[in-house]
Design a protein around this motif. Structure first.
Motif, PDB file in Angstrom:
ATOM      1  N   MET A 226       1.052  -1.114   0.411  1.00 27.28           N
ATOM      2  CA  MET A 226       0.195  -0.142   0.193  1.00 27.28           C
ATOM      3  C   MET A 226       0.680   0.673  -0.013  1.00 27.28           C
ATOM      4  SD  MET A 226      -3.147  -0.595   0.051  1.00 27.28           S
ATOM      5  CE  MET A 226      -4.136  -1.670  -0.152  1.00 27.28           C
ATOM      6  N   PRO A 227       0.425   2.040  -0.407  1.00 28.60           N
ATOM      7  CA  PRO A 227       1.065   3.359  -0.758  1.00 28.60           C
ATOM      8  C   PRO A 227       1.056   4.589  -0.006  1.00 28.60           C
ATOM      9  CG  PRO A 227      -0.461   3.683  -1.691  1.00 28.60           C
ATOM     10  CD  PRO A 227      -0.981   1.692  -1.590  1.00 28.60           C
ATOM     11  N   ALA A 228       1.224   5.603   0.246  1.00 25.13           N
ATOM     12  CA  ALA A 228       1.367   6.749   1.990  1.00 25.13           C
ATOM     13  C   ALA A 228       0.442   7.231   1.450  1.00 25.13           C
ATOM     14  CB  ALA A 228       3.002   7.110   2.164  1.00 25.13           C
ATOM     15  N   PHE A 229      -1.019   6.438   1.512  1.00 29.76           N
ATOM     16  CA  PHE A 229      -1.512   7.955   0.766  1.00 29.76           C
ATOM     17  C   PHE A 229      -1.928   9.643   1.950  1.00 29.76           C
ATOM     18  CE2 PHE A 229      -3.838   3.537   0.146  1.00 29.76           C
ATOM     19  CZ  PHE A 229      -4.276   3.857  -1.516  1.00 29.76           C
ATOM     20  N   THR A 230      -1.649  10.082   1.158  1.00 32.58           N
ATOM     21  CA  THR A 230      -2.593  11.232   1.437  1.00 32.58           C
ATOM     22  C   THR A 230      -3.685  11.450   2.301  1.00 32.58           C
ATOM     23  OG1 THR A 230      -0.238  12.347   0.345  1.00 32.58           O
ATOM     24  CG2 THR A 230      -1.941  13.889   1.340  1.00 32.58           C
ATOM     25  N   ARG A 231      -4.555  11.606   3.167  1.00 32.89           N
ATOM     26  CA  ARG A 231      -5.603  11.510   3.389  1.00 32.89           C
ATOM     27  C   ARG A 231      -6.132  13.213   3.775  1.00 32.89           C
ATOM     28  NH1 ARG A 231      -7.714   6.772   5.752  1.00 32.89           N
ATOM     29  NH2 ARG A 231      -5.645   5.729   5.038  1.00 32.89           N
ATOM     30  N   GLN A 232      -7.268  13.489   2.984  1.00 31.97           N
ATOM     31  CA  GLN A 232      -7.706  15.064   3.274  1.00 31.97           C
ATOM     32  C   GLN A 232      -6.974  15.924   2.513  1.00 31.97           C
ATOM     33  OE1 GLN A 232     -10.880  14.884   4.415  1.00 31.97           O
ATOM     34  NE2 GLN A 232     -10.707  13.245   5.091  1.00 31.97           N
ATOM     35  N   ALA A 233      -6.119  15.065   0.827  1.00 27.51           N
ATOM     36  CA  ALA A 233      -5.866  16.072   0.385  1.00 27.51           C
ATOM     37  C   ALA A 233      -6.384  17.170  -0.745  1.00 27.51           C
ATOM     38  CB  ALA A 233      -5.338  14.905  -1.484  1.00 27.51           C
ATOM     39  N   ARG A 252      -2.344   8.217  -9.212  1.00 24.87           N
ATOM     40  CA  ARG A 252      -3.963   9.603  -9.451  1.00 24.87           C
ATOM     41  C   ARG A 252      -4.982   9.202  -8.690  1.00 24.87           C
ATOM     42  NH1 ARG A 252      -2.106  14.661  -9.485  1.00 24.87           N
ATOM     43  NH2 ARG A 252      -4.155  15.184 -11.667  1.00 24.87           N
ATOM     44  N   VAL A 253      -5.129   7.706  -8.133  1.00 26.10           N
ATOM     45  CA  VAL A 253      -6.102   7.188  -7.535  1.00 26.10           C
ATOM     46  C   VAL A 253      -6.833   7.687  -6.554  1.00 26.10           C
ATOM     47  CG1 VAL A 253      -6.901   5.225  -6.749  1.00 26.10           C
ATOM     48  CG2 VAL A 253      -5.369   5.039  -8.646  1.00 26.10           C
ATOM     49  N   ASN A 254      -7.607   8.365  -6.748  1.00 28.30           N
ATOM     50  CA  ASN A 254      -8.585   8.625  -5.018  1.00 28.30           C
ATOM     51  C   ASN A 254      -9.043   7.612  -4.140  1.00 28.30           C
ATOM     52  OD1 ASN A 254      -9.591   9.505  -2.756  1.00 28.30           O
ATOM     53  ND2 ASN A 254     -11.394  10.560  -3.788  1.00 28.30           N
ATOM     54  N   VAL A 255      -9.146   6.729  -3.029  1.00 29.85           N
ATOM     55  CA  VAL A 255     -10.351   6.168  -2.632  1.00 29.85           C
ATOM     56  C   VAL A 255     -11.006   7.107  -1.754  1.00 29.85           C
ATOM     57  CG1 VAL A 255     -10.350   4.321  -0.899  1.00 29.85           C
ATOM     58  CG2 VAL A 255      -8.139   4.455  -2.871  1.00 29.85           C
ATOM     59  N   VAL A 282      -8.823  16.206 -14.740  1.00 27.92           N
ATOM     60  CA  VAL A 282      -7.365  15.714 -14.279  1.00 27.92           C
ATOM     61  C   VAL A 282      -6.615  14.694 -14.034  1.00 27.92           C
ATOM     62  CG1 VAL A 282      -7.538  18.788 -13.346  1.00 27.92           C
ATOM     63  CG2 VAL A 282      -7.888  16.617 -11.580  1.00 27.92           C
ATOM     64  N   GLY A 283      -7.755  13.647 -14.678  1.00 31.91           N
ATOM     65  CA  GLY A 283      -6.814  12.573 -14.687  1.00 31.91           C
ATOM     66  C   GLY A 283      -6.603  11.591 -13.215  1.00 31.91           C
ATOM     67  N   ILE A 284      -7.552  11.886 -11.921  1.00 32.31           N
ATOM     68  CA  ILE A 284      -7.838  11.351 -10.841  1.00 32.31           C
ATOM     69  C   ILE A 284      -9.361  10.667 -10.416  1.00 32.31           C
ATOM     70  CG2 ILE A 284      -7.872  11.631  -8.567  1.00 32.31           C
ATOM     71  CD1 ILE A 284      -6.678  14.275  -8.636  1.00 32.31           C
ATOM     72  N   LEU A 285      -8.654   8.996 -11.204  1.00 27.31           N
ATOM     73  CA  LEU A 285      -9.576   8.117 -10.818  1.00 27.31           C
ATOM     74  C   LEU A 285      -9.740   7.761  -9.844  1.00 27.31           C
ATOM     75  CD1 LEU A 285     -11.000   5.335 -11.930  1.00 27.31           C
ATOM     76  CD2 LEU A 285      -9.034   4.719 -10.742  1.00 27.31           C
ATOM     77  N   VAL A 286     -11.664   7.784  -9.490  1.00 20.11           N
ATOM     78  CA  VAL A 286     -12.128   7.575  -7.865  1.00 20.11           C
ATOM     79  C   VAL A 286     -12.928   6.252  -7.357  1.00 20.11           C
ATOM     80  CG1 VAL A 286     -13.965   8.699  -6.548  1.00 20.11           C
ATOM     81  CG2 VAL A 286     -12.972  10.577  -8.193  1.00 20.11           C
ATOM     82  N   VAL A 287     -12.365   5.867  -6.650  1.00 17.79           N
ATOM     83  CA  VAL A 287     -12.915   4.026  -6.429  1.00 17.79           C
ATOM     84  C   VAL A 287     -13.565   4.156  -5.168  1.00 17.79           C
ATOM     85  CG1 VAL A 287     -11.787   2.282  -5.737  1.00 17.79           C
ATOM     86  CG2 VAL A 287     -10.578   3.556  -7.951  1.00 17.79           C
ATOM     87  N   ARG A 288     -14.654   3.618  -5.461  1.00 17.08           N
ATOM     88  CA  ARG A 288     -15.999   4.232  -3.854  1.00 17.08           C
ATOM     89  C   ARG A 288     -15.247   2.370  -3.102  1.00 17.08           C
ATOM     90  NH1 ARG A 288     -17.964   8.722  -2.866  1.00 17.08           N
ATOM     91  NH2 ARG A 288     -17.707  10.652  -4.035  1.00 17.08           N
ATOM     92  N   PHE A 289     -15.818   2.496  -1.920  1.00 14.07           N
ATOM     93  CA  PHE A 289     -16.066   1.113  -1.290  1.00 14.07           C
ATOM     94  C   PHE A 289     -16.902   1.681  -0.357  1.00 14.07           C
ATOM     95  CE2 PHE A 289     -11.572  -0.096  -3.066  1.00 14.07           C
ATOM     96  CZ  PHE A 289     -11.485  -0.677  -3.389  1.00 14.07           C
ATOM     97  N   THR A 290     -18.472   1.054  -0.560  1.00 17.93           N
ATOM     98  CA  THR A 290     -19.202   1.146   0.846  1.00 17.93           C
ATOM     99  C   THR A 290     -18.679   0.623   1.984  1.00 17.93           C
ATOM    100  OG1 THR A 290     -20.576  -1.097  -0.033  1.00 17.93           O
ATOM    101  CG2 THR A 290     -21.529   0.533  -1.438  1.00 17.93           C
ATOM    102  N   HIS A 291     -19.898   0.944   2.710  1.00 20.09           N
ATOM    103  CA  HIS A 291     -18.945   0.479   4.395  1.00 20.09           C
ATOM    104  C   HIS A 291     -19.503  -1.278   4.426  1.00 20.09           C
ATOM    105  CE1 HIS A 291     -20.738  -0.283   8.019  1.00 20.09           C
ATOM    106  NE2 HIS A 291     -19.889   0.637   8.834  1.00 20.09           N
ATOM    107  N   ARG A 292     -20.144  -1.638   4.267  1.00 22.76           N
ATOM    108  CA  ARG A 292     -20.967  -2.611   3.956  1.00 22.76           C
ATOM    109  C   ARG A 292     -20.149  -3.966   3.196  1.00 22.76           C
ATOM    110  NH1 ARG A 292     -26.751  -4.854   1.882  1.00 22.76           N
ATOM    111  NH2 ARG A 292     -26.851  -3.827   3.675  1.00 22.76           N
ATOM    112  N   ARG A 293     -19.190  -3.026   1.972  1.00 22.75           N
ATOM    113  CA  ARG A 293     -18.605  -4.388   1.381  1.00 22.75           C
ATOM    114  C   ARG A 293     -16.863  -4.317   2.442  1.00 22.75           C
ATOM    115  NH1 ARG A 293     -15.764  -3.771  -4.372  1.00 22.75           N
ATOM    116  NH2 ARG A 293     -14.689  -5.134  -4.089  1.00 22.75           N
ATOM    117  N   LEU A 294     -16.939  -2.958   2.777  1.00 21.19           N
ATOM    118  CA  LEU A 294     -15.578  -2.859   3.629  1.00 21.19           C
ATOM    119  C   LEU A 294     -15.228  -3.454   5.336  1.00 21.19           C
ATOM    120  CD1 LEU A 294     -12.640  -0.647   3.735  1.00 21.19           C
ATOM    121  CD2 LEU A 294     -13.925   0.427   4.932  1.00 21.19           C
ATOM    122  N   VAL A 295     -16.415  -3.624   5.683  1.00 20.76           N
ATOM    123  CA  VAL A 295     -16.277  -4.357   7.040  1.00 20.76           C
ATOM    124  C   VAL A 295     -16.727  -6.091   6.568  1.00 20.76           C
ATOM    125  CG1 VAL A 295     -17.620  -4.781   9.014  1.00 20.76           C
ATOM    126  CG2 VAL A 295     -17.432  -2.765   7.909  1.00 20.76           C
TER     127      VAL A 295
END
Length: 319
Positions: A226-233, A252-255, A282-295
């Motif tokens: 895992m990379p060092a994600f920047t939170r609240q970038a 260029r990925v935002n989770v 601007v080339g940023i891919l947004v990847v979304r995970f739901t609460h249910r799936r993550l847990v």
């Protein structure tokens, strides 16, 4: 009731302090009004109009049976300018948690003040305490302990299930910062579950802004690969400023982690879709995970995230 005493009650919003009353009327008028049931003693030397009592059949002390706003003013009158609302009472004044009926009020006083706790009132004596900035601020016209110290003090007063929300809300609403909370914790060397509070402050400092993000940080989005994600970038797209939950800058990925109640409103879902499309420009891919799936499937989410990041690294534009 003596009209002079009645006038003091009206001017005091239903409260009168014995010292003020005996300046304009004989002491026996207070005693007579109390015996007649027209006055009630809320605290030593602090009386209230008996009409303020909301439940005349309860066994709770009088201070617990008046409106919370009246009770807070009575406590401060008892402190006589030397105290400030603290603990759970200050947390209520800051709007981060409402005190339920029956919960005691809290007031901080300088050590050696001579005042002590009473039924429904917890008095805490602090060395070097003064009712002035930076230790005390005014909220709603009442002196209260500063927010970062209030939050640290309340950690041990709240049940574990209720501890996270006030801290996270305060940081999210920019009422305080993780750094200020860390400094406040240093002032209180003895704190119940101190390690847990330190862990939470570490997560807030890292940029986590919800219980779900903290859960994901601890169990999914850290560790090998895992990379060092920047939170609240903070990202500017045209005239807009957008804050990203977890940004892998090189790829260029935002989770984004969608909470359990997210997108119940179709209008909110549309806002997020437009935001994601804007970031794509601007080339940023947004990847979304739901609460249910993550847990429910953290290992699957982790593997999928790693695969997405690896695929992005192979794109020429990402190199």
């Amino acid at each position: 009731m003596d009209p002079r005493l009645r006038d003091l009650l009206v001017r005091g919003g239903g409260l009168v302090v014995r010292r003020d009353a005996i300046r304009v009327t004989p002491v026996w008028t207070i005693q007579a009004a109390w015996r007649a049931g027209r006055l009630v003693r809320l605290l030593p030397r602090v009386y209230g109009d008996a009409a303020l009592i909301r439940d005349t059949t309860s066994d709770l002390p009088p201070l617990a049976r008046v409106d919370p706003e009246v009770a807070r003013r009575a406590v401060l009158a008892y402190a006589d300018g030397r105290g400030a609302l603290s603990g759970l009472s200050a947390l209520d004044a800051w709007g981060l948690r409402q005190q339920p009926p029956g919960e005691p009020l809290y007031v901080d006083l300088p050590r050696g003040s001579g005042l002590r706790g009473r039924p429904h009132l917890v008095v805490r004596h602090r060395a070097g305490f003064a009712v002035e900035p930076p230790q005390v601020v005014v909220r709603g016209g009442l002196p209260v302990t500063r927010l970062d110290r209030t939050l640290v003090d309340c950690w041990s007063l709240l049940p574990p299930v209720d501890r996270l929300n006030p801290l996270i809300r305060a940081v999210n609403d920019r009422l305080t910062t993780p750094q200020r909370l860390v400094a406040a914790l240093a002032e209180v060397p003895r704190t119940t579950d101190r390690a847990a509070l330190c862990g939470l402050l570490d997560r807030l400092t890292a940029g986590c802004r919800s219980p779900l993000e903290i859960w994901g940080h601890d169990r999914v989005f850290t560790g090998p690969g895992m990379p060092a994600f920047t939170r609240q970038a903070r990202v500017r797209v045209g005239a807009r400023t957008i804050y990203l939950d977890m940004f892998a800058e090189a790829e260029r990925v935002n989770v984004e982690l969608d909470g359990a109640g997210t997108h119940a409103d179709p209008a909110e879902r549309e806002i997020d879709l437009r935001r994601d499309a804007l970031l794509a420009t601007v080339g940023i891919l947004v990847v979304r995970f739901t609460h249910r799936r993550l847990v429910a499937n953290p290992a699957e989410v982790r593997q999928e995230t790693l695969a997405i990041l690896a695929a992005r690294r192979r794109l020429p534009m990402i190199r």
